[in-house]
Design a protein around this motif. Sequence first.
Motif, PDB file in Angstrom:
ATOM      1  N   PRO A 147       0.806  -1.226   0.000  1.00  0.00           N
ATOM      2  CA  PRO A 147       0.000   0.000   0.000  1.00  0.00           C
ATOM      3  C   PRO A 147       0.839   1.277   0.000  1.00  0.00           C
ATOM      4  O   PRO A 147       0.498   2.247  -0.683  1.00  0.00           O
ATOM      5  N   GLU A 151       0.128   3.259  -3.349  1.00  0.00           N
ATOM      6  CA  GLU A 151      -0.658   4.480  -3.134  1.00  0.00           C
ATOM      7  C   GLU A 151       0.160   5.721  -3.460  1.00  0.00           C
ATOM      8  O   GLU A 151      -0.356   6.682  -4.021  1.00  0.00           O
ATOM      9  N   ARG A 155      -2.069   6.817  -6.572  1.00  0.00           N
ATOM     10  CA  ARG A 155      -2.949   7.866  -6.076  1.00  0.00           C
ATOM     11  C   ARG A 155      -2.201   9.135  -5.688  1.00  0.00           C
ATOM     12  O   ARG A 155      -2.796  10.200  -5.595  1.00  0.00           O
ATOM     13  N   SER A 176      -7.414   4.464 -12.502  1.00  0.00           N
ATOM     14  CA  SER A 176      -7.978   3.184 -12.062  1.00  0.00           C
ATOM     15  C   SER A 176      -7.845   2.122 -13.139  1.00  0.00           C
ATOM     16  O   SER A 176      -7.543   0.953 -12.853  1.00  0.00           O
ATOM     17  N   LEU A 233     -10.122   3.779  -4.155  1.00  0.00           N
ATOM     18  CA  LEU A 233      -8.900   4.362  -3.607  1.00  0.00           C
ATOM     19  C   LEU A 233      -8.679   5.781  -4.138  1.00  0.00           C
ATOM     20  O   LEU A 233      -8.253   6.675  -3.388  1.00  0.00           O
ATOM     21  N   ARG A 237      -8.759   9.310  -1.987  1.00  0.00           N
ATOM     22  CA  ARG A 237      -7.669  10.294  -2.082  1.00  0.00           C
ATOM     23  C   ARG A 237      -8.222  11.700  -2.319  1.00  0.00           C
ATOM     24  O   ARG A 237      -7.804  12.673  -1.675  1.00  0.00           O
ATOM     25  N   SER A 246      -6.672   5.886   1.964  1.00  0.00           N
ATOM     26  CA  SER A 246      -6.443   4.950   0.859  1.00  0.00           C
ATOM     27  C   SER A 246      -5.438   3.872   1.256  1.00  0.00           C
ATOM     28  O   SER A 246      -5.615   2.693   0.913  1.00  0.00           O
ATOM     29  N   HIS A 250      -6.293  -0.125   1.305  1.00  0.00           N
ATOM     30  CA  HIS A 250      -5.438  -1.040   0.546  1.00  0.00           C
ATOM     31  C   HIS A 250      -4.860  -2.118   1.453  1.00  0.00           C
ATOM     32  O   HIS A 250      -4.850  -3.311   1.110  1.00  0.00           O
TER      33      HIS A 250
END
Length: 312
Positions: A147, A151, A155, A176, A233, A237, A246, A250
Amino acid sequence: MLWVISAIVMASALAPWLYQAGKGLAEAARTQNFPAILEWLAAACGRADFSRYFSRSLAISAIILLPFSAWRIRAIRHNTDRIIVEGSRMPWKSAVIQMVLGCAIAGGMLWGIGMVLEVFGAFVPKSNPPSVRQFLSRTLVPAIAVPLLEEWLFRGLLLGLWLRFARPITACLGTSFFFAFIHFLKPPDGTLFENPSSPLAGFELLGKVLFHFTDPQFFITDFATLFAIGMILAWARLRTGALWFSIGLHAGWIIAFKGFILLYRPVFDHPFNPWGVGQTLRSGIFPLLMLGLTAVICRHVLRRLEIRGEIC
């Protein structure tokens, strides 16, 4: 995007040579004495199939091309002044609360659907479950490392850049789709290669990967699930202005996903398989519906956090 495409092409060219080198090292280790670290590496090379070599080639290619991507990122940031979302600096207590809540919601919901499917007979307990130590090492380590890395990359970096020249919904959809595509950048299970040492073997594998995306069942039962995870996710964010929630989501999904497959196995001839649920909790219509319910719960929780001032 050019960085990823270039890395994929480079990996396709590099994989056969890496395969030959790895298998050559494994063969040499059978007749010669090497230091312990090389013995371990040779054993790993001997066990790995061609798909694993392609995966490692992709990582190597991405690292080699990373300076060019970093240069392009700096150019985008310098030439673009449109900033939709900035990362928030919040008190550490608020960050911890968001991570814990996200982990509990995502992990609890995914494990819950697993228990429901176990009641209906779609999964049964394994006869030889791992020890507590093995269970914790195989779940907690990836739940911490993956994660944080993904992330930050998807993200944080990628979504942040996309928001500089696109509307939020477009940026969320694009990142995504990219997130889901990267996770399925491998051939279907059981794929065989006539000659992995051939210079074109990597491109053969790439063709099998891309052909896999023409399967409607794959899109509905597998790709859609990862795409939905990416959307949740990305929305988290944007909603919180930070990555903490997020990261928690995750991590919760990884703990539940990996923990469940360590303790339970699928029943392949069950009526739910493969459309209702596949071989794991990451595949099927039931996990997809569970993700929709998870998004609704997250929306309610984040609204409460906003009222309490936990979203800064």
